[in-house]
Design an enzyme around this catalytic site. Structure first.
Site, short mmCIF file in Angstrom:
data_model
loop_
_atom_site.label_atom_id
_atom_site.label_comp_id
_atom_site.label_asym_id
_atom_site.label_seq_id
_atom_site.Cartn_x
_atom_site.Cartn_y
_atom_site.Cartn_z
CD1 TRP A 232 10.34 -10.13 -9.20
CD2 TRP A 232 10.09 -9.48 -7.06
NE1 TRP A 232 8.99 -10.03 -8.93
CE2 TRP A 232 8.81 -9.63 -7.63
CE3 TRP A 232 10.19 -9.09 -5.73
CZ2 TRP A 232 7.64 -9.41 -6.92
CZ3 TRP A 232 9.03 -8.86 -5.01
CH2 TRP A 232 7.77 -9.02 -5.61
CG ASP A 313 12.21 -12.06 -1.61
OD1 ASP A 313 11.36 -12.90 -1.25
OD2 ASP A 313 12.05 -11.33 -2.61
CE LYS A 349 6.52 -16.83 -7.47
NZ LYS A 349 6.68 -16.15 -8.71
#
Ligand code: KET
Length: 513
Positions: A232, A313, A349
């Site tokens: 990311w 993460d 999310k």
């Protein structure tokens, strides 16, 4: 301070007016026939023309546009009280120009964000076929943002209760911190029972990663963070801004469109002992390729051997498989080994709380005493950064996780979201296979998991997707399937096939953000 640019000009048919502004020199061309009434200057400059001089000049109005840098023409003057300097006279005309530049002249324009900037470009496009597959945000089949029903219920509950808006403690809402750690490790896990986890509420996943990065910078000076290639894009920004050195370990193999497991292990082994190894807990972004459970065991082995510190993460818990527990398996494997590690969490999310900025940083320590000290330092880092976190999202998470009925409802909605993504993934694959007659193997799309598909399209092909087809995506070739509907699969397949076969091929493989 006012900066004055003395103007020296000799009027010919076309006169060159040069002036200098804070080391920048601009050459201005002025036609004699124009009237020089007001100066529309590029926003960078504030230019005041001495009225006497301008009337003497009797030049026409115009826009003064910087044409080129011409260092020899003029020198910069600065003034104290009088904003106008006496300029020297050349032939017929003397005039002065007072320039009041911004103090921010040295600040250059930042490039748009490679992910969030895509949404801005999408908004500006007026074509009705446009499709936003840039940011990883869930949309309904009608391509509308989705607020989970269970979130609305939790919010109603908060209104009914008349919850106040007092400051939270620096570490955040206690009920949230308890719920988030339990969701990650499983309620009743020894690390929780023995109080070995330092958990503090963060500003979603990004803010939580940033707190951990600050802790690393402060207490592990010089230690390196290894991140996957690719990853990311914001990971690099986070560590750069925190002044934590990082390097990459091999992860994605474009030849197999799969995991370069050997490369990954070799690079982790090679890293200096005690490095931090950043791992995506599940649904690796952007590749959608996760290690198998057996590979996770080997990764844990080599990290343990080298005394490295894992740093997870976890931004997609529940989104990879549809199950919160299954998606936490990698983290729990490390916890069971008694290792010390970091986990950043996000509810953007899985609860659709993108704008509420709710997440947490957990530091698993080998003793309760160490966890207490680590937590105190995380609070110390947070206090001057943002003082204390926002309460709204924290209450939503605490309410949903803390109530059995709402928790079950959340799981059902998450399964629905993950299921819709799987359905469009399959539909996109079917459309590609039925339309593309070249024999290309598109099966990698089905092997990838989570919100995204890493298409392998290079920058030129991705540009073609946007410029010709109005499909917005990141330039590393990633598309968010969470922003795709069944109805748009055929159109997307056409766009991909055209871009793949017809867009000018760069020599490069997909770029990294
Ligand atoms: N980690 C990963 C791997 C990740 O993909 C994101 C967000 C985050 C952390 C942070 O999310 P937050 O909302 O701060 O909890 N990714 C999407 C959005 C973004 O880039 O900010 C994305 O990749 O589209």
């Amino acid at each position: 301070m006012t900066i004055i640019a003395p103007l020296k000009t000799k009027l010919d048919k076309t006169s060159d007016i040069s002036f200098c502004l804070d080391k920048s020199l601009y050459l201005l061309t002025q036609s004699r026939s124009d009237r020089f009434r007001n100066c529309a200057v590029p926003t960078k400059l504030s230019l005041v023309i001495d009225s006497m001089a301008s009337s003497m000049l009797s030049l026409g109005s115009t826009s003064l546009l910087p044409r080129e840098i011409n260092k020899d023409k003029l020198k910069l003057g600065t003034s104290g009280s009088n904003p106008f300097l006496k300029a020297k006279c050349f032939s017929r005309v003397t005039m002065s120009v007072a320039v009041k530049p911004s103090r921010f002249e040295g600040i250059t324009m930042a490039p748009p964000d490679p992910i969030l900037g895509v949404s801005e470009a999408f908004k500006a496009d007026t074509n009705e076929l446009k499709l936003n597959l840039g940011v990883g945000a869930y949309r309904t089949e009608e391509l509308q943002p989705y607020v989970l029903n269970v979130v609305k219920k939790a919010e109603n509950l908060m209104l009914e209760r008349g919850d106040n808006k007092e400051y939270l403690p620096i570490e955040g809402l206690a009920a949230f911190n308890k719920a988030t750690a339990e969701l990650l490790f499983g309620a009743g896990h020894p690390v929780i029972k023995e109080q070995k986890v330092a958990t503090i509420q963060g500003l979603s996943g990004t803010g939580s990663l940033r707190l951990a990065a600050a802790l690393i910078e402060r207490y592990f000076p010089g230690a390196k963070v290894l991140i996957s290639a690719p990853t990311w894009g914001n990971h690099k920004n986070i560590f750069n801004d925190a002044k934590v050195p990082w390097s990459e370990y091999r992860y994605y193999d474009p030849k197999t469109i799969g995991l370069d497991f050997e490369g990954m292990i070799a690079d982790i082994k090679e890293a200096p002992e005690g490095s931090f190894i950043l791992l995506h807990g599940c649904a690796h972004n952007p590749t959608g390729i996760d290690p198998t459970p057996e590979q996770w065991v080997k990764i844990a082995d080599v990290i343990q051997e080298k005394n490295h510190i894992p740093f997870f993460d976890v931004a997609y818990q529940g989104f990879a498989s549809g199950s919160l527990d299954e998606d936490a398996a990698s983290v729990r494997l490390f916890a069971e080994r008694g290792m010390e590690f970091f986990v950043a969490q996000s509810y953007s999310k899985n609860l659709g709380l993108y704008a509420e900025r709710i997440g947490a940083i957990n530091v698993v320590c080998s003793s309760a005493d160490a966890a207490t000290r680590v937590k105190s330092q995380l609070k110390r880092i947070a206090r001057p950064m943002y003082s204390n976190p926002p309460v709204h999202g924290a209450r939503i998470v605490a309410n949903v996780v803390g109530d059995a009925a709402m928790f079950n409802e959340w799981k059902a909605e998450m399964e629905m979201m993950a299921g819709r993504i799987k359905t469009v993934r399959q539909q996109l694959y079917d459309s590609l296979v039925s339309k593309d007659k070249s024999g290309k193997d598109w099966s990698f799309i089905l092997k990838q998991i989570g919100m995204f598909s890493f298409t392998g399209l290079n920058k030129a092909q991705s540009d073609n997707m946007t410029d010709k087809w109005h499909v917005y995506m990141t330039k590393d070739g990633r598309i968010s399937l969470a922003g795709l509907s069944m109805a748009k699969c055929e159109y997307l397949a056409d766009a991909i096939i055209d871009s793949y076969h017809n867009a000018l091929l760069y020599w490069e493989t997909p770029i990294e953000l």
